[in-house]
Design an enzyme around this catalytic site. Structure first.
Site, mmCIF file in Angstrom:
data_model
loop_
_atom_site.group_PDB
_atom_site.id
_atom_site.type_symbol
_atom_site.label_atom_id
_atom_site.label_comp_id
_atom_site.label_asym_id
_atom_site.label_seq_id
_atom_site.Cartn_x
_atom_site.Cartn_y
_atom_site.Cartn_z
ATOM 1 N N CYS A 55 -0.783 20.758 -8.373
ATOM 2 C CA CYS A 55 -0.673 19.615 -9.004
ATOM 3 C C CYS A 55 0.364 18.992 -9.480
ATOM 4 C CB CYS A 55 -1.816 18.291 -8.550
ATOM 5 S SG CYS A 55 -3.314 19.050 -8.260
ATOM 6 N N LYS A 70 4.944 24.632 -3.690
ATOM 7 C CA LYS A 70 6.222 24.916 -3.904
ATOM 8 C C LYS A 70 5.845 26.401 -5.336
ATOM 9 C CE LYS A 70 10.534 25.986 -4.275
ATOM 10 N NZ LYS A 70 11.253 26.626 -2.949
HETATM 11 C C1 G6P Z 1 4.604 29.978 -3.637
HETATM 12 C C2 G6P Z 1 5.791 29.481 -2.831
HETATM 13 C C3 G6P Z 1 6.818 30.847 -2.825
HETATM 14 C C4 G6P Z 1 7.429 31.698 -4.066
HETATM 15 C C5 G6P Z 1 6.002 32.159 -4.741
HETATM 16 C C6 G6P Z 1 6.327 32.232 -5.727
HETATM 17 O O1 G6P Z 1 3.894 31.125 -2.631
HETATM 18 O O2 G6P Z 1 5.724 28.751 -1.835
HETATM 19 O O3 G6P Z 1 8.291 30.476 -2.135
HETATM 20 O O4 G6P Z 1 8.576 32.826 -3.420
HETATM 21 O O5 G6P Z 1 5.248 31.338 -5.304
HETATM 22 O O6 G6P Z 1 7.196 31.214 -6.791
HETATM 23 P P1 G6P Z 1 8.588 32.125 -7.551
HETATM 24 O O7 G6P Z 1 8.453 31.207 -8.547
HETATM 25 O O8 G6P Z 1 7.265 32.458 -9.359
HETATM 26 O O9 G6P Z 1 8.730 32.945 -7.673
#
Ligand code: G6P
Length: 606
Positions: A2, A601
């Site tokens: 969240c 995200k």
């Molecule tokens: C989530 C997001 C992805 C991202 C992943 C790793 O799954 O939806 O888009 O690649 O987290 O996030 P980070 O911030 O560690 O690169």
């Protein structure tokens, strides 16, 4: 996963400001939302399930009275999305309201204890134990600050929380452990939020809280203490270098499209990454006897591509590992001679932070590539390179991926130089190529938009799509597949093409789309063999390859012609048509690419 936001102003009506902040945080969770304000000694709360706009339309979030409030946008972990499970949550008397990001691991135990003390719970969330615990300690101490300290000490798990109560009229209490939380310091007001984007239009002065911190905010001051023993602490103030314009859609229909199209610009920024930090990372990696690259999601795919680059340019072996597997897979095999490069756009992904914490305790050298200065990762590592992609709002990572690839490329060049593995003429070629990246990206994005819209029509109603490649573009296959799967909800498979005979080929029948990433490098010849195998089984062949490659063109049902380029930059540029493909497929299917279902995200919980 969240997001929370809280603000205390001297006189301004705070609800519209919290509402605006929540809208900008919506990428982090969007199944329910709510705001609580305090006015005239009374708490006012509006909340419901659904997207923020829907809730606002039904309830008018802006007319909550008062100049002090807390807000929340939810991505359900405990308890289905519903009005009753939406935050803020309150105590029995409705006098303490709490918003929370994270997971309280001992909530069942605490709930039982509080129910035995006659507290009545109405939601199925773990969060609801927090206001009840504070209520309980307030009863015992008659001191609200003390009640907050004592309650927070009982919580196991992760949290970023904001507390509002009529027992502390001009003050918000915020605290963090394991979930991101930053203060936004203003003149005559103060903010706290999971992400600075919530308050960037008001202030760029920020203080990232450390794990185990609690802060008391009024409109004119703030105090920070350790939760465990109430010692006062000072934390570093940083200046955020993004502005809100960078975080707005600028006329594009979706953030995702805006972020895909701005890659030529973000590539330029990443190419300007501070050389001394790139060299410093290279120095640590070069000295180390074992090197790992650890990340999640798209960032992990950048590590897969990078492992080929480090080997190819610098003869250095690096092992890419998925963050959530790292401790199990290599925990006992790492030591003081190990260097681990953690890659994370947000710098807040729980599994990445957890693995980095573990590696630090094992005395490994912990390094980072990250997009958010002041994030948890940047504060844990020995050294990091800021990838400088600017804020990314679309849940599906796009521009941050190509930036990460650029940082890996710069790092592999620095390593190659240090290790004497690269000749002057090769170096000249590479430099020239790197400088061409932004203009090649521009050319591709402009020429491919319409084409990918057409290709999306070929795949949008298919039950399965395959992505095959060899060498470093195996990462492009993985990333192209992830984009399509996560925003267009089409089951997809990515494989190293050489491995496709060991299973996936059994799913190929007439009309199944197989997308080959086949640049003009040493993989091309072998890929032709794989294309023939798929063709023989009547698959629909879609190929990304170099312009003018008539052999590949003839073998393909649809050929996406890419400009000539050095093989080492193909992963950076060949992903872009696939990003567009996923985007248009989602849009053609009537889906919102910025808010894919069930995804957030950044995943800040276990
Ligand atoms: C989530 C997001 C992805 C991202 C992943 C790793 O799954 O939806 O888009 O690649 O987290 O996030 P980070 O911030 O560690 O690169």
């Amino acid at each position: 996963m969240c997001r929370i936001c809280a603000a205390v102003f001297q006189a301004d009506n705070v609800a519209p400001l919290l509402h605006a902040g929540l809208k900008r945080l919506e990428y982090g969770g969007y199944d329910s939302a709510g705001i609580a304000t305090l006015h005239g000694g009374k708490l006012y709360i509006k909340k419901d399930k659904g997207k923020i706009d829907e809730i606002h339309q039904a309830l008018n979030l802006d007319d909550l009275p008062g100049s002090i409030g807390i807000a929340h946008t939810r991505w359900a972990t405990h308890g289905a999305p519903s009005k009753v499970n939406a935050h803020p949550h309150t105590d029995c008397k409705g006098e303490i309201a709490v918003v929370h990001n994270g997971i309280i691991e001992n909530f069942l135990e605490l709930k039982q204890e509080l129910e035995n003390l006659r507290h009545v719970f109405i939601s199925r969330t773990d969060t609801e134990v927090i206001p009840h615990l504070i209520e309980e300690y307030y009863k015992r101490t008659n001191n609200f600050r003390e009640a907050c300290f004592q309650a927070l000490r009982r919580l196991q798990g992760t949290f970023a929380i904001a507390i509002l109560s009529r027992y502390a009229k001009d003050m918000i209490v915020v605290a963090r452990k394991g979930s991101p939380l930053l203060l936004g310091i203003g003149n005559g007001f103060n903010f706290a939020a999971s992400d600075a984007i919530a308050f960037l239009d008001k202030t760029k002065t920020s203080i990232p809280l450390e794990d185990g911190d609690i802060a008391f905010l009024s409109s004119s001051s703030y105090e920070i203490y350790r939760i465990e023993d109430a010692t006062p602490v000072k934390r570093k103030t940083i200046t955020i270098d993004w502005d809100l314009q960078q975080a707005s859609k600028e006329g594009y229909e979706h953030f995702m499209l805006k972020e895909i199209m701005e890659q030529p610009y973000t590539m330029r920024l990443s190419l300007g990454a501070q050389k001394q930090y790139v060299d410093l990372l290279a120095e640590f990696m070069e000295k180390s006897s074992k090197n790992f690259l650890v990340a999640a999601g798209t960032s992990y795919h950048s590590c897969v591509a990078a492992s080929y680059l480090y080997s190819r340019l610098a003869n250095l072996a690096t092992i890419p590992v998925i963050a959530s597997e790292f401790i199990e897979q290599y925990g006992n095999a790492i030591d003081v001679n190990t260097t681990i490069l953690f890659v994370s756009q947000s710098g807040e992904t729980y599994d990445v932070i957890n693995a980095a914490d573990f590696a630090r305790k094992k005395a490994c050298t912990v390094l980072g590539i990250c997009n958010v200065i002041g994030s948890t990762l940047t504060r844990m590592v020995r050294a990091y390179v800021h990838q400088q992609s600017g804020p990314e709002i679309g849940v599906a990572a796009t521009k941050t991926y190509t930036s990460q690839l650029i940082i890996h490329l710069l790092l592999s060049i620095s390593l190659a130089k240090k290790r004497g593995k690269i000749s002057q003429s090769e170096m000249d070629d590479i430099k020239e190529t790197i400088n061409e990246l932004p203009s090649l990206a521009e050319q591709i994005l402009i020429s491919k938009q319409k084409e990918m819209l057409e290709v999306s029509k070929l795949i949008m109603n298919k039950n399965h799509v395959f992505f095959l490649a060899r060498g470093m573009n195996y990462a492009t296959a993985l990333e192209g597949r992830l984009k399509l799967l996560e925003i267009a909800y089409i089951p997809s498979t990515a494989y190293p093409a050489g491995e496709s005979k060991h299973g996936p080929i059994s799913l190929i029948e007439e009309g199944v789309p197989v997308i080959f990433i086949a640049p003009n490098d040493e993989t091309r010849k072998l890929l032709i063999g794989n294309i023939m195998e798929m063709k023989a089984r009547k698959a629909t062949i879609i190929t990304l390859g170099e312009e003018g490659d008539s052999e590949l063109m003839q073998l393909s049902d649809h050929y996406i012609a890419m400009p000539r380029m050095l093989p080492i930059i193909t992963p950076i540029l060949y992903i872009m048509p696939l990003q567009l493909l996923a985007y248009y497929t989602a849009v053609n299917k009537g889906l919102d690419p910025d808010k894919p279902r069930n995804l957030a995200k950044s995943v800040t919980v276990l």
